[in-house]
Design a protein around this motif. Structure first.
Motif, PDB file in Angstrom:
ATOM      1  N   ASP A 155     -22.045  -8.077  -3.303  1.00 52.37           N
ATOM      2  CA  ASP A 155     -22.848  -8.921  -2.423  1.00 52.37           C
ATOM      3  C   ASP A 155     -22.942  -8.299  -1.041  1.00 52.37           C
ATOM      4  O   ASP A 155     -21.943  -7.823  -0.487  1.00 52.37           O
ATOM      5  CB  ASP A 155     -22.237 -10.319  -2.308  1.00 52.37           C
ATOM      6  CG  ASP A 155     -22.348 -11.103  -3.598  1.00 52.37           C
ATOM      7  OD1 ASP A 155     -23.349 -10.928  -4.301  1.00 52.37           O
ATOM      8  OD2 ASP A 155     -21.427 -11.894  -3.882  1.00 52.37           O
ATOM      9  N   VAL A 156     -24.141  -8.326  -0.479  1.00 51.97           N
ATOM     10  CA  VAL A 156     -24.377  -7.826   0.874  1.00 51.97           C
ATOM     11  C   VAL A 156     -24.556  -9.014   1.801  1.00 51.97           C
ATOM     12  O   VAL A 156     -25.188 -10.014   1.449  1.00 51.97           O
ATOM     13  CB  VAL A 156     -25.635  -6.923   0.917  1.00 51.97           C
ATOM     14  CG1 VAL A 156     -26.004  -6.566   2.347  1.00 51.97           C
ATOM     15  CG2 VAL A 156     -25.392  -5.664   0.094  1.00 51.97           C
ATOM     16  N   ASP A 157     -23.997  -8.895   3.007  1.00 53.36           N
ATOM     17  CA  ASP A 157     -24.087  -9.998   3.960  1.00 53.36           C
ATOM     18  C   ASP A 157     -25.134  -9.678   5.034  1.00 53.36           C
ATOM     19  O   ASP A 157     -26.325  -9.845   4.821  1.00 53.36           O
ATOM     20  CB  ASP A 157     -22.707 -10.239   4.579  1.00 53.36           C
ATOM     21  CG  ASP A 157     -22.670 -11.460   5.490  1.00 53.36           C
ATOM     22  OD1 ASP A 157     -23.645 -12.233   5.486  1.00 53.36           O
ATOM     23  OD2 ASP A 157     -21.667 -11.632   6.202  1.00 53.36           O
ATOM     24  N   MET A 158     -24.727  -9.171   6.173  1.00 53.10           N
ATOM     25  CA  MET A 158     -25.645  -8.903   7.271  1.00 53.10           C
ATOM     26  C   MET A 158     -26.340  -7.560   7.088  1.00 53.10           C
ATOM     27  O   MET A 158     -25.744  -6.607   6.573  1.00 53.10           O
ATOM     28  CB  MET A 158     -24.895  -8.921   8.607  1.00 53.10           C
ATOM     29  CG  MET A 158     -24.256 -10.255   8.906  1.00 53.10           C
ATOM     30  SD  MET A 158     -23.143 -10.249  10.342  1.00 53.10           S
ATOM     31  CE  MET A 158     -24.300 -10.000  11.676  1.00 53.10           C
ATOM     32  N   ILE A 159     -27.594  -7.471   7.505  1.00 54.04           N
ATOM     33  CA  ILE A 159     -28.383  -6.239   7.380  1.00 54.04           C
ATOM     34  C   ILE A 159     -29.110  -5.977   8.696  1.00 54.04           C
ATOM     35  O   ILE A 159     -29.719  -6.894   9.260  1.00 54.04           O
ATOM     36  CB  ILE A 159     -29.422  -6.339   6.239  1.00 54.04           C
ATOM     37  CG1 ILE A 159     -28.740  -6.657   4.906  1.00 54.04           C
ATOM     38  CG2 ILE A 159     -30.234  -5.058   6.133  1.00 54.04           C
ATOM     39  CD1 ILE A 159     -29.723  -6.971   3.784  1.00 54.04           C
ATOM     40  N   VAL A 160     -29.043  -4.736   9.166  1.00 54.13           N
ATOM     41  CA  VAL A 160     -29.773  -4.330  10.371  1.00 54.13           C
ATOM     42  C   VAL A 160     -30.418  -2.981  10.111  1.00 54.13           C
ATOM     43  O   VAL A 160     -29.773  -2.056   9.602  1.00 54.13           O
ATOM     44  CB  VAL A 160     -28.845  -4.231  11.599  1.00 54.13           C
ATOM     45  CG1 VAL A 160     -29.594  -3.616  12.779  1.00 54.13           C
ATOM     46  CG2 VAL A 160     -28.305  -5.588  11.989  1.00 54.13           C
ATOM     47  N   GLN A 161     -31.702  -2.853  10.434  1.00 52.02           N
ATOM     48  CA  GLN A 161     -32.407  -1.581  10.311  1.00 52.02           C
ATOM     49  C   GLN A 161     -32.945  -1.190  11.684  1.00 52.02           C
ATOM     50  O   GLN A 161     -33.659  -1.961  12.330  1.00 52.02           O
ATOM     51  CB  GLN A 161     -33.560  -1.691   9.306  1.00 52.02           C
ATOM     52  CG  GLN A 161     -34.237  -0.349   9.035  1.00 52.02           C
ATOM     53  CD  GLN A 161     -35.252  -0.428   7.903  1.00 52.02           C
ATOM     54  OE1 GLN A 161     -35.436  -1.479   7.304  1.00 52.02           O
ATOM     55  NE2 GLN A 161     -35.904   0.680   7.608  1.00 52.02           N
ATOM     56  N   ASN A 162     -32.565  -0.009  12.130  1.00 56.19           N
ATOM     57  CA  ASN A 162     -33.008   0.488  13.427  1.00 56.19           C
ATOM     58  C   ASN A 162     -34.080   1.551  13.218  1.00 56.19           C
ATOM     59  O   ASN A 162     -33.821   2.608  12.635  1.00 56.19           O
ATOM     60  CB  ASN A 162     -31.833   1.092  14.208  1.00 56.19           C
ATOM     61  CG  ASN A 162     -30.747   0.071  14.458  1.00 56.19           C
ATOM     62  OD1 ASN A 162     -31.023  -1.024  14.921  1.00 56.19           O
ATOM     63  ND2 ASN A 162     -29.505   0.423  14.144  1.00 56.19           N
TER      64      ASN A 162
END
Length: 415
Positions: free
Chosen positions: A294-301
């Protein structure tokens, strides 16, 4: 006649004396005229002991056999509690998940409940017996024993309450309700008399250990009234604990923020220098999902050179597994400059239904953290939540400062 489902966790049944105490509490409710279904976990530490035995024999034991071993812990507890109730002159009948037929899928160690056959339970209740059911476990369509994952006894209790249309599901643990923050971190944290399901779901998902998140989801879906109580109070206690409600009354809306949640069981992975193009997120997260992580937080820069850095968080226990899945996919599913990770982070969140109607809460949170020199690495928001990832060493400081900034401190329970 009121039908109550009570769930007792491992610390609540951690010794013979604790089981006697549970039996006295159950007896009080039964003698008041209530019908009782009791769901119990294994004795404190027993599941860990059983899993350790399996891993002594194999570095990668087969999940089906792990479930066979792990499910025995609850079988001991249900039998002991039934014996204690018999000794007090009460009728009692114990059942494993398979005997009740808590039907699940076949995802060993992480099974999900599909259906519950409540016929045996209803017959025993009609006969005046207390029914005791092993939590955390079930059986799949092929008759294989399955377990529901860590904290699965909460889910068992709520699922049984839903199937039986119980008047209330009481979750007994080692705390007497839901607090504005972990009292071990903030001694002046307040116990909440009530909280909405929406807020409780956010708190559970952000790290609050009072209730397992799947149990809250289940309760919300099937409209099961939940109450959190302490099994360490006197069995004759009439404490009301914390009621988890479906509706927001006028008094509850006065609280902008209901609580601060924190979670150390987090790790961050960053995939650096991937091509910025449609489908790249799937290319990275697909192998992670295929590994059942399971993946929680996601950020793409987004960078100016046509490349991007992609970061996400996973449970710390699955950190190495996620890194391995990405390492195998790199160069085939996606290309990247490097993959880096950090398993010394934590997540701190503020939660409250008042966020819907108040502005400036994010800036207030960020200022409180900045004032004590805490750097924010990632941010995630929902309609009633703001969560940040920070260095693990600052977890307790962050919780205390946010609790103070949002004026949650007090000496008694809130209404």
């Amino acid at each position: 006649m009121t039908l109550i489902v009570q769930k007792y966790g491992g610390t609540s049944v951690g010794s013979v004396e604790r089981i006697r105490s549970v039996a006295r509490r159950v007896a009080r409710y039964r003698r008041e005229g209530n019908q009782l279904v009791v769901v119990v976990s294994a004795m404190a530490g027993e599941t860990n002991r059983l899993l350790a035995l399996a891993h002594e024999l194999s570095a990668n034991p087969h999940p089906r056999e792990v479930d066979v071993v792990a499910a025995t812990g609850e079988q001991v507890t249900i039998g002991l509690l039934a014996i204690a109730l018999h000794d007090m002159g009460l009728k009692a009948r114990s059942y494993t998940g398979a005997q009740v037929r808590v039907l699940t899928d076949s995802a060993f160690t992480k099974a999900r409940i599909l259906q519950i056959d409540e016929d045996k339970i209803r017959k025993d209740l009609a006969d005046g017996a207390v029914v005791i059911v092993a939590g955390f476990q079930g059986v799949d369509g092929d008759g294989n024993i399955t377990t529901l994952g860590r904290g699965g006894s909460d889910t068992s209790g709520v699922a049984l309450a839903a199937a039986l249309n119980a008047d209330e599901c009481q979750i007994y643990t080692d705390v007497d309700g839901v607090y504005t923050a972990d009292p071990r971190i903030v001694p002046r944290a307040r116990r909440l008399d009530r909280i909405t399901f929406e807020e409780m779901l956010e708190l559970a998902s952000q790290g609050s250990k009072v209730l397992q998140i799947r149990s809250v989801e289940f309760a919300g879906k099937y409209k099961v009234k939940l109450r959190v109580l302490s099994s360490f109070e006197d069995p004759e206690s009439t404490s009301n604990g914390t009621l988890i409600t479906f509706e927001e009354d006028e008094h509850m809306e006065q609280a902008i923020i209901s609580g601060i949640a924190s979670n150390r069981d987090e790790a961050k992975i960053s995939v650096m220098g991937v091509e910025d193009k449609p489908g790249i997120a799937y290319s990275i997260l697909g192998p992670v999902a295929a590994a059942n992580i399971d993946v929680d937080m996601i950020v793409q820069n987004i960078g100016a050179s046509g490349h991007t850095d992609f970061s996400f968080t996973v449970n710390r226990s699955e950190y190495a597994k996620a890194l391995d899945a990405l390492a195998k996919a790199k160069g085939t599913t996606f290309s990247a400059r490097e993959i880096i990770g950090d398993n010394h982070i934590c997540k701190v969140s503020v939660v409250g239904i008042g966020m819907r109607s108040h502005v400036g809460l994010a800036s207030k949170m960020f200022k409180a953290l900045a004032d004590v020199g805490i750097n924010i690495q990632m941010i995630s928001t929902s309609e009633i939540k703001i969560a940040v990832v920070i260095d693990e060493k600052y977890l307790e400081l962050a919780v205390r400062e946010l609790h103070k900034a949002f004026e949650l401190e007090g000496s008694g329970a809130s209404a």
